[in-house]
Scaffold this motif. Structure first.
Motif, PDB file in Angstrom:
ATOM      1  N   ASN A 141      -5.828  29.527  59.466  1.00 46.78           N
ATOM      2  CA  ASN A 141      -4.669  30.399  59.657  1.00 46.78           C
ATOM      3  C   ASN A 141      -3.501  29.951  58.782  1.00 46.78           C
ATOM      4  N   ALA A 142      -3.258  28.645  58.709  1.00 40.86           N
ATOM      5  CA  ALA A 142      -2.159  28.139  57.890  1.00 40.86           C
ATOM      6  C   ALA A 142      -2.378  28.469  56.413  1.00 40.86           C
ATOM      7  N   VAL A 143      -3.609  28.310  55.940  1.00 37.36           N
ATOM      8  CA  VAL A 143      -3.924  28.646  54.544  1.00 37.36           C
ATOM      9  C   VAL A 143      -3.717  30.140  54.308  1.00 37.36           C
ATOM     10  N   ALA A 144      -4.221  30.970  55.220  1.00 35.33           N
ATOM     11  CA  ALA A 144      -4.095  32.424  55.063  1.00 35.33           C
ATOM     12  C   ALA A 144      -2.635  32.861  55.083  1.00 35.33           C
ATOM     13  N   LEU A 145      -1.845  32.331  55.998  1.00 29.93           N
ATOM     14  CA  LEU A 145      -0.430  32.707  56.073  1.00 29.93           C
ATOM     15  C   LEU A 145       0.331  32.261  54.843  1.00 29.93           C
ATOM     16  N   THR A 146       0.038  31.078  54.366  1.00 31.87           N
ATOM     17  CA  THR A 146       0.726  30.576  53.178  1.00 31.87           C
ATOM     18  C   THR A 146       0.403  31.460  51.979  1.00 31.87           C
ATOM     19  N   THR A 147      -0.838  31.885  51.868  1.00 30.33           N
ATOM     20  CA  THR A 147      -1.266  32.739  50.756  1.00 30.33           C
ATOM     21  C   THR A 147      -0.697  34.145  50.885  1.00 30.33           C
ATOM     22  N   THR A 148      -0.760  34.738  52.079  1.00 27.91           N
ATOM     23  CA  THR A 148      -0.316  36.126  52.237  1.00 27.91           C
ATOM     24  C   THR A 148       1.186  36.280  52.141  1.00 27.91           C
ATOM     25  N   ALA A 190      -0.289  28.648  45.515  1.00 27.08           N
ATOM     26  CA  ALA A 190      -1.126  27.566  46.058  1.00 27.08           C
ATOM     27  C   ALA A 190      -0.539  26.227  45.626  1.00 27.08           C
ATOM     28  N   GLY A 191      -0.395  25.331  46.569  1.00 30.56           N
ATOM     29  CA  GLY A 191       0.148  24.017  46.277  1.00 30.56           C
ATOM     30  C   GLY A 191       1.662  23.967  46.305  1.00 30.56           C
ATOM     31  N   ALA A 192       2.348  25.106  46.508  1.00 33.18           N
ATOM     32  CA  ALA A 192       3.804  25.117  46.508  1.00 33.18           C
ATOM     33  C   ALA A 192       4.359  24.271  47.649  1.00 33.18           C
ATOM     34  N   GLU A 193       3.745  24.320  48.804  1.00 30.41           N
ATOM     35  CA  GLU A 193       4.170  23.515  49.935  1.00 30.41           C
ATOM     36  C   GLU A 193       2.930  23.125  50.732  1.00 30.41           C
ATOM     37  N   ASP A 194       2.767  21.849  50.971  1.00 32.03           N
ATOM     38  CA  ASP A 194       1.572  21.365  51.652  1.00 32.03           C
ATOM     39  C   ASP A 194       1.555  21.741  53.124  1.00 32.03           C
ATOM     40  N   ILE A 195       0.348  21.756  53.664  1.00 30.44           N
ATOM     41  CA  ILE A 195       0.126  21.942  55.094  1.00 30.44           C
ATOM     42  C   ILE A 195      -0.021  20.551  55.690  1.00 30.44           C
ATOM     43  N   GLU A 196       0.681  20.332  56.781  1.00 29.70           N
ATOM     44  CA  GLU A 196       0.655  19.050  57.470  1.00 29.70           C
ATOM     45  C   GLU A 196      -0.346  19.103  58.615  1.00 29.70           C
ATOM     46  N   VAL A 197      -1.186  18.084  58.717  1.00 29.42           N
ATOM     47  CA  VAL A 197      -2.150  17.991  59.808  1.00 29.42           C
ATOM     48  C   VAL A 197      -1.862  16.684  60.550  1.00 29.42           C
ATOM     49  N   GLU A 198      -1.736  16.781  61.870  1.00 24.86           N
ATOM     50  CA  GLU A 198      -1.472  15.600  62.683  1.00 24.86           C
ATOM     51  C   GLU A 198      -2.566  15.459  63.735  1.00 24.86           C
ATOM     52  N   VAL A 199      -2.975  14.235  63.981  1.00 19.86           N
ATOM     53  CA  VAL A 199      -3.907  13.924  65.060  1.00 19.86           C
ATOM     54  C   VAL A 199      -3.313  12.760  65.838  1.00 19.86           C
ATOM     55  N   PHE A 200      -3.197  12.948  67.139  1.00 18.56           N
ATOM     56  CA  PHE A 200      -2.707  11.882  68.005  1.00 18.56           C
ATOM     57  C   PHE A 200      -3.688  11.714  69.151  1.00 18.56           C
ATOM     58  N   VAL A 201      -4.291  10.525  69.250  1.00 15.59           N
ATOM     59  CA  VAL A 201      -5.167  10.191  70.363  1.00 15.59           C
ATOM     60  C   VAL A 201      -4.390   9.208  71.228  1.00 15.59           C
ATOM     61  N   ASP A 202      -4.087   9.628  72.452  1.00 18.54           N
ATOM     62  CA  ASP A 202      -3.322   8.784  73.364  1.00 18.54           C
ATOM     63  C   ASP A 202      -4.161   7.564  73.735  1.00 18.54           C
ATOM     64  N   THR A 233       1.120  22.147  60.626  1.00 26.13           N
ATOM     65  CA  THR A 233       2.424  22.674  60.257  1.00 26.13           C
ATOM     66  C   THR A 233       2.288  23.395  58.928  1.00 26.13           C
ATOM     67  N   ASP A 234       2.808  24.601  58.902  1.00 28.11           N
ATOM     68  CA  ASP A 234       2.761  25.372  57.660  1.00 28.11           C
ATOM     69  C   ASP A 234       4.151  25.897  57.332  1.00 28.11           C
ATOM     70  N   PRO A 235       4.355  26.366  56.102  1.00 26.42           N
ATOM     71  CA  PRO A 235       5.686  26.823  55.694  1.00 26.42           C
ATOM     72  C   PRO A 235       6.065  28.216  56.212  1.00 26.42           C
ATOM     73  N   SER A 236       5.185  28.876  56.926  1.00 26.74           N
ATOM     74  CA  SER A 236       5.459  30.226  57.409  1.00 26.74           C
ATOM     75  C   SER A 236       6.347  30.192  58.652  1.00 26.74           C
ATOM     76  N   ASP A 237       7.303  31.090  58.713  1.00 21.76           N
ATOM     77  CA  ASP A 237       8.150  31.224  59.896  1.00 21.76           C
ATOM     78  C   ASP A 237       7.596  32.250  60.878  1.00 21.76           C
ATOM     79  N   GLN A 238       6.443  32.855  60.557  1.00 18.49           N
ATOM     80  CA  GLN A 238       5.830  33.836  61.452  1.00 18.49           C
ATOM     81  C   GLN A 238       5.449  33.180  62.768  1.00 18.49           C
ATOM     82  N   PRO A 239       5.874  33.761  63.898  1.00 18.58           N
ATOM     83  CA  PRO A 239       5.483  33.179  65.192  1.00 18.58           C
ATOM     84  C   PRO A 239       3.999  33.357  65.466  1.00 18.58           C
TER      85      PRO A 239
END
Length: 152
Positions: free
Chosen positions: A42-49, A54-66, A77-83
Motif C-alpha cells: 500500500n505504501a509503495v502504491a500510494l507513493t507512486t500514485t 521512485a526513490g524521492a522519499e523512502d518508506i520507513e519500516v519498524e519492527v518492535f518485539v516487546d 511510514t510513507d510520505p502520503s497524507d491520505q488517511p
C-alpha cells in the motif's frame, strides 16, 4: 525497535519481508509478515500514485518485539497524507484490490494510523504473542512507540 528505510518500489515489499522475518517470534511470524507485506504494498502504491518519483522519499519500516511478553508492533511510514480508509464489508471475488484492510483486521489484534508532524502517515499493527497473558489497560501501540525512525 529496529528500523529499515526502503525506496518506494515494488521490490521493497520482498526486502521488508525478508528483513523482518528473522526478527519475529515463530508463533507470530506468518501473520506479521503477511500484514507487513500488505502495508508495504500500500505504501509503495500510494507513493507512486501521488506522483512522487521512485526513490524521492523512502518508506520507513519498524519492527518492535516487546522483550517482556513477545508482543509485536510493526509500522510502515510513507510520505502520503491520505488517511487509512475504512475496511470494506465485502470484496468482489474477481477484484484485484480491496482485501488488505480485511487481512489487517483478521490477523492483527489492533491496528491504526497516525499523521506525522513532518508529513506522511504511520500505519501500525499490533500482534499479541499467543503465549503471553492479554494486556490490560496498557498503552496502545501508537502511543508506546516513537512516531518513526527518521522524523524527529
Amino acid at each position: 525497535m529496529t528500523c529499515l528505510l526502503l525506496p518506494p518500489v515494488p521490490a521493497s515489499v520482498g526486502t521488508a519481508r525478508r528483513w523482518a522475518a528473522p526478527l519475529l517470534p515463530p508463533d507470530l511470524r506468518d501473520s506479521v509478515v503477511l500484514v507487513l507485506s500488505e502495508l508495504m504494498a500500500n505504501a509503495v502504491a500510494l507513493t507512486t500514485t501521488e506522483g512522487r518519483a521512485a526513490g524521492a522519499e523512502d518508506i520507513e519500516v519498524e519492527v518492535f518485539v516487546d522483550p517482556a511478553d513477545g508482543h509485536v508492533t510493526v509500522a510502515v511510514t510513507d510520505p502520503s497524507d491520505q488517511p487509512l480508509p475504512p475496511a470494506p464489508v465485502a470484496v468482489e471475488a474477481g477484484a484485484d484490490h480491496g482485501r488488505g484492510l480485511l487481512l489487517l483486521e483478521a490477523l492483527a489484534h489492533d491496528h491504526g494510523w497516525s499523521p506525522r508532524a513532518c508529513g506522511g502517515k504511520r500505519v501500525w499493527a499490533w500482534f499479541r504473542c499467543r503465549a503471553a497473558a492479554p494486556r490490560r489497560n496498557g498503552p496502545r501501540p501508537e502511543a508506546a512507540q516513537p512516531a518513526g525512525c527518521a522524523c524527529v
